[in-house]
Write an enzyme that holds these catalytic residues in place. Structure first.
Site, short mmCIF file in Angstrom:
data_model
loop_
_atom_site.label_atom_id
_atom_site.label_comp_id
_atom_site.label_asym_id
_atom_site.label_seq_id
_atom_site.Cartn_x
_atom_site.Cartn_y
_atom_site.Cartn_z
N TYR A 1 -39.62 6.03 -32.00
CA TYR A 1 -39.60 5.81 -30.55
C TYR A 1 -40.21 7.00 -29.83
O TYR A 1 -41.07 6.84 -28.95
CB TYR A 1 -38.15 5.60 -30.07
CG TYR A 1 -38.01 5.68 -28.56
CD1 TYR A 1 -38.35 4.60 -27.75
CD2 TYR A 1 -37.57 6.86 -27.94
CE1 TYR A 1 -38.26 4.69 -26.37
CE2 TYR A 1 -37.46 6.94 -26.57
CZ TYR A 1 -37.81 5.86 -25.79
OH TYR A 1 -37.72 5.96 -24.42
N LYS B 1 -43.67 7.55 -27.20
CA LYS B 1 -43.69 8.21 -25.89
C LYS B 1 -44.61 9.43 -25.91
O LYS B 1 -45.19 9.79 -24.87
CB LYS B 1 -42.27 8.59 -25.47
CG LYS B 1 -41.37 7.38 -25.26
CD LYS B 1 -41.97 6.37 -24.29
CE LYS B 1 -41.03 5.23 -23.98
NZ LYS B 1 -41.59 4.27 -23.00
N ASP C 1 -45.27 -11.18 -19.78
CA ASP C 1 -45.22 -10.56 -21.11
C ASP C 1 -46.15 -9.36 -21.09
O ASP C 1 -47.38 -9.52 -21.09
CB ASP C 1 -45.63 -11.57 -22.18
CG ASP C 1 -45.63 -10.99 -23.58
OD1 ASP C 1 -45.29 -9.79 -23.73
OD2 ASP C 1 -45.97 -11.72 -24.53
#
Length: 258
Positions: A160, A164, A67
């Site tokens: 998103y 990044k 994980d």
């Protein structure tokens, strides 16, 4: 002699997509690879495929259920690498996720929390656990899988792209901070590619017609392929790139240029 001969790497999200291609390319270049993935079936498949095709001079592959958001998982992975192969040289923070392309006001809190955890917190955990080990050894490489969206955020994937952008910024900051200790940190910034997340990024069904339409927006007239990202990862992880750090490398067929 492979370009990564004798190196030991952990590749998160190594059970599919870009991570799978990176793991296979690393092993082919002589690295021993820990395929770290929460998807057990996929991870074991990649492990088996590498082991079945390995020959003299190639690296070994070992799957570990992992994980990327859990600091305990990182601690166990580091200890496993040291016990199994005697060391760890390379961390590829490849695990990532997104939500289906849509207006930002429709992104749920659950979706937002997930991308923050997987795309951002996972890298924090890797640094918290592995960086002290690299600093002690005075060598080590981090490769973070970012995106061209971290430079140019597109409508429908704003949050998103923000994650990044964070990856790109900390890649540069960590490179400046830990370069004097012998640690290199770079990021890979792919264009949309043929992975399991393709329809999430495009927001439409994955069809030959849609791929052809998108390819026309790219100067080199195609999407990225996992092999493109793997080739760049091999170079940046290798000693050939020993004087390269703090770079967010677009692998985008020229998309950011237009």
């Amino acid at each position: 002699m492979g370009r990564l001969n004798g190196k030991v790497a952990i590749v998160t999200g190594g059970g599919s997509g870009f991570g799978e291609a990176i793991a296979k390319a690393f092993a082919n270049e002589g690295a021993h690879v820990l395929i770290a993935d929460i998807a057990v079936e996929n991870g074991r498949r990649v492990e088996a495929e590498i082991e079945q095709t390995s020959s003299e001079g190639q690296g070994r592959a070992v799957f570990i259920e992992f994980d990327c958001v859990s600091q305990q998982s990182w601690k166990e992975a580091l200890e496993f690498a040291k016990e199994k192969f005697g060391k760890l040289d390379i961390v590829v923070n490849n695990a990532g996720t997104t939500y289906k392309k849509k207006p930002s006001i429709e992104v749920t809190e659950e979706e937002f929390d997930k991308i923050i955890n997987v795309n951002i917190k996972s890298i924090y955990q890797s640094v918290a656990v592995v960086m002290p080990y690299f600093v002690e050894r005075k060598q080590g490489v981090f490769l973070n899988t970012s995106s061209v969206a971290g430079t140019r955020v597109r409508p429908g994937q704003v949050f998103y792209g923000g994650t990044k952008g964070f990856v790109n910024t900390i890649t540069q900051g960590l490179a400046a901070e830990y370069g004097p200790m012998g640690v290199r940190i770079n990021s890979l910034c792919p264009l949309r590619g043929a992975t399991g997340l393709l329809e999430m990024f495009s927001g439409v069904p994955d069809t030959p017609e849609e791929r052809a339409r998108f390819a026309q927006s790219v100067p080199l007239r195609r999407m990225s392929e996992p092999a493109d990202i793997a080739a760049a990862a091999v170079f940046l992880a290798s000693d050939e790139a020993s004087f390269i750090t703090g770079v967010n490398l677009p692998i985008d067929g020229g998309r950011l240029a237009v």
